[in-house]
Design a protein around this motif. Structure first.
Motif, PDB file in Angstrom:
ATOM      1  N   TRP A   1    -135.550  27.801  34.301  1.00 47.66           N
ATOM      2  CA  TRP A   1    -134.858  28.671  33.354  1.00 47.66           C
ATOM      3  C   TRP A   1    -135.676  29.884  32.935  1.00 47.66           C
ATOM      4  O   TRP A   1    -135.362  30.525  31.926  1.00 47.66           O
ATOM      5  N   THR A   2    -136.703  30.217  33.691  1.00 48.75           N
ATOM      6  CA  THR A   2    -137.500  31.407  33.386  1.00 48.75           C
ATOM      7  C   THR A   2    -136.586  32.627  33.306  1.00 48.75           C
ATOM      8  O   THR A   2    -135.771  32.849  34.203  1.00 48.75           O
ATOM      9  N   PRO A   3    -136.695  33.441  32.250  1.00 47.17           N
ATOM     10  CA  PRO A   3    -135.833  34.620  32.124  1.00 47.17           C
ATOM     11  C   PRO A   3    -136.021  35.584  33.301  1.00 47.17           C
ATOM     12  O   PRO A   3    -137.157  35.824  33.734  1.00 47.17           O
ATOM     13  N   VAL A   4    -134.922  36.134  33.792  1.00 47.43           N
ATOM     14  CA  VAL A   4    -134.947  37.027  34.961  1.00 47.43           C
ATOM     15  C   VAL A   4    -134.321  38.367  34.608  1.00 47.43           C
ATOM     16  O   VAL A   4    -133.206  38.427  34.069  1.00 47.43           O
ATOM     17  N   LEU A   5    -135.045  39.442  34.936  1.00 54.85           N
ATOM     18  CA  LEU A   5    -134.528  40.805  34.836  1.00 54.85           C
ATOM     19  C   LEU A   5    -134.304  41.317  36.254  1.00 54.85           C
ATOM     20  O   LEU A   5    -135.251  41.455  37.022  1.00 54.85           O
ATOM     21  N   LEU A   6    -133.053  41.555  36.615  1.00 53.82           N
ATOM     22  CA  LEU A   6    -132.731  42.062  37.943  1.00 53.82           C
ATOM     23  C   LEU A   6    -132.884  43.581  38.000  1.00 53.82           C
ATOM     24  O   LEU A   6    -132.508  44.291  37.058  1.00 53.82           O
ATOM     25  N   LEU A   7    -133.408  44.071  39.132  1.00 50.63           N
ATOM     26  CA  LEU A   7    -133.506  45.502  39.392  1.00 50.63           C
ATOM     27  C   LEU A   7    -132.611  45.855  40.568  1.00 50.63           C
ATOM     28  O   LEU A   7    -132.544  45.112  41.554  1.00 50.63           O
TER      29      LEU A   7
END
Length: 217
Positions: free
Chosen positions: A72-78
């Motif tokens: 569940w590590t937070p993910v920021l998509l680029l």
């Protein structure tokens, strides 16, 4: 905080790594989806910055696979795609945020800090042990309610010790998480623990001989 950057644009990845390290983050980098997934799967990261268009395994697939394994590590998509459906697709597969290229580095850092403050596995906004308090998002530390002026590196070191105050933290682990293997050796950990003790009190950080350090507040 420890960050994973996954982007096949090597120049961009290097630039992000340098900038994030200057902001006090420890940063690992991968250049394809397969390697990125493996690091994300087993690494102890506070957030992941993940490009969508990757060789081997795209960003959507990486996020889907991580969530399926209950990572569940937070993910920021680029992504260079800025359509509303592209953003919706990214969030639907389990990402926490979406940022289009080109982007402001200042905004990127703010987004990373924001998602790290609201992970799916709850973490307190204020970390504490004894009389020590650390607010990672606000870059603030206090002892017995009194603000303490710390450098970026000192704050990162104290944050890791307080976050893991339930156990002894080894010097190698601290070097890896706070200095990101920048050519330093474990002597620098001892040096900075000394700096911290002068600011937060010698009794707040206990040395466990042969093992490392433990924050007791």
């Amino acid at each position: 905080m420890r960050i994973l950057v996954v982007d096949d644009e090597r120049a961009l990845a290097r630039s992000l790594q340098r900038g994030l390290v200057a902001e006090g983050f420890a940063v690992d980098v991968a250049h394809d989806g397969v390697r990125g997934f493996e690091l994300a799967r087993w690494g102890d990261y506070d957030a992941i910055v993940l490009d969508i268009m990757l060789p081997g395994r795209n960003g959507y697939d990486v996020v889907t696979a991580l969530r399926a394994e209950e990572v569940w590590t937070p993910v920021l998509l680029l992504s260079a795609k800025d359509g509303e459906h592209d953003v919706a697709d990214g969030l639907d597969v389990g990402a926490d945020d979406y940022l289009t290229k080109p982007f402001s580095f200042v905004v990127l850092v703010a987004r990373i800090r924001a998602i790290a403050r609201r992970p799916a596995t709850p973490r307190p906004v204020v970390l504490s042990v004894g009389q020590l308090e650390v607010e990672p998002g606000a870059h603030r530390a206090r002892v017995a309610g009194r603000d303490v002026d710390l450098t970026v590196r000192e704050l990162a070191l104290l944050e890791h010790l307080v976050r893991h105050s339930d156990r002894v933290v080894g010097k190698v682990e601290l070097l890896d998480h706070v200095w990101d293997g920048e050519g330093e050796d474990v002597n620098v950990v001892e040096q900075y623990v000394g700096y911290l003790r002068r600011k937060v009190g010698r009794e707040a950080i206990v040395t466990v001989r042969g093992a490392g350090y433990r924050a007791v507040g």
